[in-house]
Design an enzyme around this catalytic site. Structure first.
Site, short mmCIF file in Angstrom:
data_model
loop_
_atom_site.label_atom_id
_atom_site.label_comp_id
_atom_site.label_asym_id
_atom_site.label_seq_id
_atom_site.Cartn_x
_atom_site.Cartn_y
_atom_site.Cartn_z
N ASP A 287 0.87 -1.16 0.00
CA ASP A 287 0.00 0.00 0.00
C ASP A 287 0.92 1.23 0.00
OD1 ASP A 287 -3.25 0.51 1.56
OD2 ASP A 287 -2.15 1.68 0.07
C1 GLC Z 1 -4.44 4.08 -0.27
C2 GLC Z 1 -5.34 2.94 0.17
C3 GLC Z 1 -5.46 1.82 -0.83
C4 GLC Z 1 -5.36 2.38 -2.24
C5 GLC Z 1 -3.97 2.96 -2.42
C6 GLC Z 1 -3.80 3.58 -3.80
O1 GLC Z 1 -3.61 4.44 0.80
O2 GLC Z 1 -5.06 2.36 1.43
O3 GLC Z 1 -6.69 1.15 -0.59
O4 GLC Z 1 -5.59 1.34 -3.18
O5 GLC Z 1 -3.64 3.91 -1.43
O6 GLC Z 1 -4.64 4.67 -3.95
#
Ligand code: GLC
Length: 739
Positions: A287
């Site tokens: 993430d």
């Molecule tokens: C965010 C979220 C995740 C998302 C990623 C990209 O922090 O936790 O669910 O897919 O970043 O946007």
């Protein structure tokens, strides 16, 4: 144009490769193609494929790197997210394919959670439809519009089970139940990936957030997750597993720790469990900067060691952290990481790019004419309307205040009635709200301007009561009052935890004032989590839960309020009486002092509240009524290789056609460890005309009763069981059987 060796090489190879049928041959050919690219790559280029940066088109995390075009050009970034439209992705793909040395095509990721341009209800709302086909259709339409806009990878399905309404991200999930959550996770993967990832209208799915992100202490986002391995494996793991079994080819790590180890650095989660036990063959992406955050967790003291921990745990791609870019090369050169580890990670990424067909045609998702034709296609808007209506849950309807009658004079009160942005909820991807009509507009269109009065009354939050008088005056001129209340869309989703689950601001205070007018009051709720509706439930005659219903939400709400569609949704997360009951969920344990004991005092209870929730899991009313009778089992003895057919007769005992979600639960009365008082093991959504009856049958097999036993082995145990069937987890008929 820069001559690109990779395409020469591939054109030859692809021409030579005859079409082959069986899977192992296809796999072998795929691996051969991957190996032939890998051998051309420098270590820098390999690491470049392990890098994912956001574009500056959308920001979904704490950092942004502005020179990502240069990184693509240099081969230092093989993947981009938060970039879309056919034109912009073509521009970036062109840089990768024609200006980088090897021309390896980019992945384009985006959070297409519940729609791309045509936005569907938030996922928690969709789950309340209990309509697996409709949910798959939603993902299919989302994938078509995303693919038409240059996206080949979505960061969905979010498979995090949660019993924590304080946590804002419950809005992105499928509620509290592992069985329903698993069915929905698989449906979403099928919708996104279709039958062939090489099809230019299918996109790569991404199982997130691995793992157990939905159980943060106190419901505070990113907070510590602390649970037994048995609870993790039996309750939280199943939806992730179902998505992987459905063929998902990427997994995203979660921000939280699990058992004291940050998930992004957990070899147990990412290699031992995910790859070795679950057989996951795709790649693992972190993430947003979650490798960097391993330092904050306090298991390493610097980013280089965080990168080392992540790569050894099984992380293939670094989202936005720049950790792999900065440190991996030296760590390989110093022998801290074997070259094979890098090669294996890059092969997993390249394999998916081949599966998507990107090497055959890197611009297959970048067709502007196709984009124009597919975005907001009528059938997409129709699908969004259908799912929105099916997601709505009728929580109360005293004296059949609903459905409204066409021509009735209604007073619409509340800021949310005029909002289109709120209808899209969080993670709206490329959804735009100028395109939409508000709930108020749709009500006026349907019921006539003269019959729909409006006063805002008050805002979604804040203490301003100056609009109360006007709202009361408008309500006084109407036959019925429809208050549209709830949460601002930004009060759920990521980084949006609340310490209260009450209706914000002075909305309920205004409801109390309107109650004094002695007119029927209907509440239309817009919210991203279970709320404490105890007070509103006393004041309102009818309550319709609409979540954030998406692009077609205003029309869907109108059609349900006026009975054009009979609401059929059922809650997939328990609605508590108050926050003090949280966490509260239907699959609780019996405890040693259950409530039904004779003793008035010494038992598991509160002195200031009942134990049971305001609205239980699986609950939802209809404009008609249903009766359950004749629950029967084909046998009361379930043998190891046998099965039981459990049947029940369901009758529509009301005056209009309607749909009912018939639910089947099981309880293992005695186990080597304590067992939940109920567990969902089957459901079927049926449509019945007024007066019509239908016998619904569920098949119970021994493997459905398996769990992690005292010694942590997975399997069944003989003994007595109860089986329950009903229209929610509380009002059920029961029978017994033996295994
Ligand atoms: C965010 C979220 C995740 C998302 C990623 C990209 O922090 O936790 O669910 O897919 O970043 O946007």
């Amino acid at each position: 144009m820069k001559h690109n060796i990779i395409f020469t090489l591939f054109a030859a190879y692809v021409l030579s490769s005859c079409a082959s049928s069986n899977k192992s041959t296809i796999d072998a050919k795929l691996d051969h193609k991957v190996d032939s690219v890998l051998k051309l790559m420098t270590l820098d280029e390999k690491i470049g494929q392990m890098v994912l940066y956001t574009s500056d088109w959308d920001i979904t995390g704490p950092t942004l790197k502005s020179d990502y075009l240069d990184d693509i050009r240099k081969g230092n970034c093989g993947n981009i997210f938060n970039a879309h439209t056919a034109a912009y992705t073509r521009k970036l793909q062109k840089i990768a394919v024609e200006e980088s040395r090897l021309g390896i095509p980019l992945l384009f990721g985006y959070d297409v959670i519940h729609g791309h341009k045509t936005i569907f209800p938030i996922s928690l709302g969709e789950s309340a439809s209990w309509d697996i086909a409709a949910i798959e259709k939603s993902a299919r339409v989302s994938a078509i519009e995303a693919a038409a806009s240059g996206i080949n990878w979505t960061f969905a399905p979010m498979c995090d089970i949660s019993v924590e309404p304080r946590w804002g991200r419950v809005s992105e999930g499928a509620g509290e139940d592992p069985y329903l959550g698993s069915k929905i996770a698989a449906a979403r993967v099928h919708g996104f990936q279709g039958n062939d990832l090489a099809d230019s209208l299918t996109i790569l799915s991404c199982v997130k957030h691995f793992a157990a992100y939905g159980a943060p202490l106190a419901g505070r986002d990113y907070n510590t997750v602390d649970m037994s391995q048995r609870v993790f494996l039996d309750i939280y793991l199943p939806p992730y597993k179902a998505a992987i079994d459905a063929g998902a080819m990427s997994v995203m790590t979660s921000f939280n720790e699990y058992d004291g180890v940050p998930a992004t650095g957990s070899k147990y989660l990412l290699t031992d469990l995910l790859r070795d036990q679950l057989g996951f063959k795709g790649f693992v992406v972190t993430d947003y900067t979650s490798i960097n955050e391993i330092v904050n967790h306090g298991v390493v003291s610097n980013e280089a060691d965080a990168g080392l921990m992540a790569i050894k745990a099984g992380v293939d791609m670094d989202m936005q952290g720049e950790v792999y870019f900065k440190y991996l090369k030296k760590q390989v050169e110093d022998g801290e990481i074997p070259q094979k580890t890098i090669n294996d990670a890059v092969k997993r990424i390249l394999r998916v790019k081949f599966m998507l067909g990107l090497f055959d045609d890197p611009y297959k998702y970048c067709n502007e004419a196709r984009e124009k034709r597919l975005i907001y296609a009528p059938e997409h808007l129709e699908a969004a309307l259908d799912v929105a209506k099916k997601s709505m849950v009728l929580l109360k309807n005293d004296s059949n205040v609903l459905p409204l009658k066409k021509g009735e004079k209604i007073a619409i009160i509340g800021e949310l009635a005029t909002s289109t942005r709120d209808l899209l909820g969080s993670w709206k991807a490329a959804g735009d709200w100028d395109f939409m009509k508000s709930t108020l507009d749709e009500l006026k269109t349907y019921n006539g301007e003269a019959n729909v009065l409006f006063a805002e009354g008050c805002k979604k939050f804040g203490e301003d009561r100056s609009g109360f008088a006007a709202a009361i005056a408008v309500a006084n001129r109407a036959d019925k009052i429809v208050m549209v209340i709830g949460e601002d869309w930004e009060w759920s989703g990521e980084a949006a935890s609340r310490t209260s689950i009450n209706i914000p601001g002075v909305q309920t205070e205004l409801l109390e004032k309107l109650k004094a007018l002695n007119k029927p009051i209907v509440l239309v709720l817009m919210n991203g989590r279970p709320l404490d509706l105890s007070k509103e439930n006393e004041l309102a005659d009818a309550i319709l839960e609409t979540w954030y219903a998406g692009t077609m939400g205003g029309k869907a709400i109108t059609q349900v309020l006026f009975g054009e569609y009979n609401p059929s949704g059922k809650l997939t997360m328990t609605f508590p009486r108050n926050l003090g009951q949280v966490p509260i969920f239907y699959y609780e344990k019996n405890t040693g002092r259950p409530l039904y004991l004779e003793n008035p005092k010494y038992k598991s209870r509160y002195i200031d509240s009942p134990n049971d929730p305001l609205f239980p899991f699986g609950f939802g009313l209809s404009y008609t009524t249903f009766a359950y009778s004749d629950i029967k089992l084909s046998t009361n003895e379930l043998t190891e290789k046998g099965e039981i057919k459990a049947s029940v007769n369901v009758t529509n005992t009301g005056g209009v056609a309607g749909e009912e979600v018939v639910q089947c639960y099981v309880r293992d009365l005695v186990g080597s460890v304590t067992r939940p008082v109920k567990q969902l093991k089957g459901f079927e959504k049926i449509a019945l005309k007024a007066g019509e009856s239908k016998v619904i049958t569920f098949t119970i097999k021994p493997e459905m009763l398996a769990f992690h036993r005292l010694d942590m082995s997975y399997g069944t145990e003989p003994g007595d069981f109860k089986l329950f069937i009903g229209g929610n987890s509380r009002d059920v008929k029961e029978v017994g059987f033996k295994l």
